[in-house]
Design an enzyme around this catalytic site. Structure first.
Site, PDB file in Angstrom:
ATOM      1  N   GLN A   1     -10.522   5.328  -7.186  1.00 25.66           N
ATOM      2  CA  GLN A   1      -8.950   5.268  -6.758  1.00 25.66           C
ATOM      3  C   GLN A   1      -8.554   6.394  -6.005  1.00 25.66           C
ATOM      4  OE1 GLN A   1      -7.681   2.748  -9.217  1.00 25.66           O
ATOM      5  NE2 GLN A   1      -6.221   2.503  -7.645  1.00 25.66           N
TER       6      GLN A   1
ATOM      7  N   LYS B   1      -7.451   7.550 -13.273  1.00 22.56           N
ATOM      8  CA  LYS B   1      -8.182   6.150 -14.444  1.00 22.56           C
ATOM      9  C   LYS B   1      -8.401   6.730 -15.494  1.00 22.56           C
ATOM     10  CE  LYS B   1      -8.505   2.040 -13.435  1.00 22.56           C
ATOM     11  NZ  LYS B   1      -7.762   1.005 -12.361  1.00 22.56           N
TER      12      LYS B   1
ATOM     13  N   GLY C   1      -1.506  -1.270 -14.809  1.00 21.52           N
ATOM     14  CA  GLY C   1      -2.442  -2.101 -15.864  1.00 21.52           C
ATOM     15  C   GLY C   1      -3.929  -1.968 -15.506  1.00 21.52           C
ATOM     16  N   ASP C   2      -5.134  -2.114 -16.197  1.00 20.82           N
ATOM     17  CA  ASP C   2      -6.143  -2.133 -15.078  1.00 20.82           C
ATOM     18  C   ASP C   2      -6.884  -3.806 -16.564  1.00 20.82           C
ATOM     19  OD1 ASP C   2      -8.212  -1.991 -13.560  1.00 20.82           O
ATOM     20  OD2 ASP C   2      -9.646  -1.840 -15.313  1.00 20.82           O
TER      21      ASP C   2
ATOM     22  N   ASN D   1      -5.549 -11.436 -14.337  1.00 27.32           N
ATOM     23  CA  ASN D   1      -4.688 -10.831 -13.356  1.00 27.32           C
ATOM     24  C   ASN D   1      -4.531 -11.463 -11.868  1.00 27.32           C
ATOM     25  OD1 ASN D   1      -3.672  -8.479 -11.811  1.00 27.32           O
ATOM     26  ND2 ASN D   1      -2.178  -9.212 -12.671  1.00 27.32           N
TER      27      ASN D   1
ATOM     28  N   SER E   1       2.193  -0.885  -6.737  1.00 22.90           N
ATOM     29  CA  SER E   1       2.713   0.002  -7.957  1.00 22.90           C
ATOM     30  C   SER E   1       3.652   1.261  -6.899  1.00 22.90           C
ATOM     31  CB  SER E   1       1.681   0.401  -8.144  1.00 22.90           C
ATOM     32  OG  SER E   1       1.331  -0.344  -9.435  1.00 22.90           O
TER      33      SER E   1
END
Ligand code: NDP
Length: 454
Positions: A115, A130, A169-170, A244, A383
């Protein structure tokens, strides 16, 4: 100084593995990164003198905590949760929360590490983090999910904040979970600000955030094909997952003229040779998001399709493959099936879906390979745009956000081309793995060098 003693990646990795025993996913993510970045560091002694790679592979901090909650029968349940604050050199920590029984510290460290460089690639001021829990939302009632989310936030809120750490989210954390988490944060903190992204539109969410990862991934794929004088028009596309990322990747690919042949979940995949067009996709979204059903139910509704239990879709003949489910879902055998069918491009919607040897095989066989750090950065990019809108107390239109997303994905592609054009791959393909790693590395590394020994 490890580089004086160590000449190669294996030597660097042996130290890292010793320090982080039992964390295979983290080792895998670092190995892929180190293999491309170590030669670059050798050519740039400042990074070497500052021990940048050693520092970058150690998270700033990890918070581990117990989450106690009550199920609908009144029984007390206990889960374990983490927030890995990996690196805030270029902005507040930013990265999703995952709820899945397979969540471990190793998984979250690999995700937080990647990330950091993905966020750097977006060009926005976001550090890497995360988090998540080994909680399984599947089969739980809304009330149980709410109870879990409230209990989790009761600890997590101490560690996050709009200028400190902004989760999203994830896997297993969608609109419902973000709403429960934000509701509890607001209650505990008595403040309404942008501390989570992926919020509902009525309470600070951004248009296109839901679609952003899937759309962004397809924009990146289109850029890779355009760079080679081609496009997604009339291409057969195989997609895994039906959450998603998968559903919005399918939506955008169809919009750009491709035919999407497959979707999957953890029970198997569906193959629809007629294509999974807009109407069928609406059915899938309702099935997975609202009814929380299984992808096999698709075949009850659409007779053109077949269901293949406990299988992954990579043997289906296609031009483009977009893995959008989870890590390590494409192994070497799968990669050989894809190249056996002359796949042109593989673009990672999920994080680290392709095993290392599979990735190398695909690239060496002449397929374009879009790594997750670059290809799925659209979600975190929007985001970042949600954070900007919250800070400005503004809401941008759908068109405006989509335009910005497209621009960011084009920029990321251009950075990959700048650092990845090595001339070492067949078809003169850009090495997008090298390009994404080095471009993501430079911004973070330069900030770390500037800060001194911190
Ligand atoms: P969702 O929870 O919405 O969907 C996940 C999908 O993957 C489901 O279809 C699920 O099937 C399937 N899946 C999950 N675990 C496994 C497994 N072990 N084996 C097979 N199938 C599995 O998650 P997202 O779509 O949000 O995330 C998917 C991937 O994309 C993850 O790697 C995530 O880290 C990455 N990603 C997500 C972003 C986002 O904005 N959401 C941003 C960037 C990356 P089932 O329903 O059976 O569990």
């Amino acid at each position: 100084m490890w580089m004086e003693k160590c000449k190669d990646v294996d030597c660097f990795m042996s130290g890292l593995i010793k320090r982080n025993a039992g964390q295979p996913e983290f080792h895998q993510a670092v190995r892929e990164f180190a293999a491309t970045v170590i030669p670059f560091i050798r050519d740039n002694p400042t990074y070497l003198e500052n021990q940048i790679l050693e520092r970058m592979t150690e998270p700033d901090r990890v918070v581990t905590f117990r989450v106690t909650w009550r199920d609908d029968k009144g029984s007390i349940r206990v889960n374990r949760a983490w927030r890995v604050q990996f690196n805030n050199s270029i902005g507040p920590y930013k990265g999703g929360l995952r709820f899945h029984p397979t969540v471990t510290l190793s998984v979250l460290k690999f995700l937080g590490f990647e990330q950091t460089f993905k966020n750097s690639l977006t060009g926005l001021p976001m550090g890497g983090g995360k988090g998540g829990a080994n909680f399984n939302p599947k089969g739980k009632s809304d009330n149980e999910v709410m109870s879990f989310c409230q209990s989790m936030m009761t600890e997590l809120f101490h560690h996050i904040g709009p200028d400190k750490d902004v989760p999203a989210g994830d896997i297993g954390v969608g609109a419902r979970e973000i709403s429960y988490l934000y509701g509890q944060y607001k209650r505990l903190q008595n403040q309404f600000h942008g501390v989570l992204t992926g919020k509902g539109l009525s309470f600070g969410g951004s248009l296109i955030r839901t679609e952003a990862t899937g759309y962004g991934c397809v924009y990146f794929c289109q850029e890779m094909l355009n760079h080679r004088g081609d496009s997604l028009e009339n291409k057969n596309v195989v997609i895994s997952g039906s959450g998603n990322v998968a559903t919005y990747a399918a939506e955008k690919a169809t919009e750009l003229g491709a035919k999407v042949l497959t979707l999957s979940d953890s029970s198997g995949f569906i193959h629809d040779p007629d294509g999974i067009g807009p109407e069928k996709l609406e059915f899938v979204k309702e099935l997975k998001e609202v009814r929380r059903g299984r992808i096999s139910e698709y075949t009850d509704r659409f007779s053109s399709a077949t269901f293949h239990a406990d299988q992954r879709p990579w043997a289906v003949d296609c031009d483009v493959a977009i893995p959008c489910a989870t890590q390590n879902e494409v192994n070497l055998d799968d990669a050989k099936k894809l190249t056996g069918n002359n796949v042109m491009a593989v673009c990672e919607g999920a994080n680290m879906p392709t095993e290392l040897d599979a990735m190398n095989h695909l690239m060496q066989a002449g397929a374009l390979f879009g790594p997750a750090k670059a290809a799925n950065a659209g979600g975190v990019a929007v985001s970042g745009l949600e954070q900007s809108q919250n800070a400005l107390r503004l809401s941008w239109s759908r068109e405006e956000v989509n335009e910005k997303l497209l621009g960011i994905m084009k920029n990321i592609h251009a950075k990959c081309v700048q650092y990845g054009e090595t001339g070492q791959l067949p078809n003169d393909n850009v090495n997008y793995v090298t390009g994404a790693n080095i471009a993501g590395f430079i911004k973070v590394a330069d900030a770390m060098v500037a800060y001194g020994a911190v």
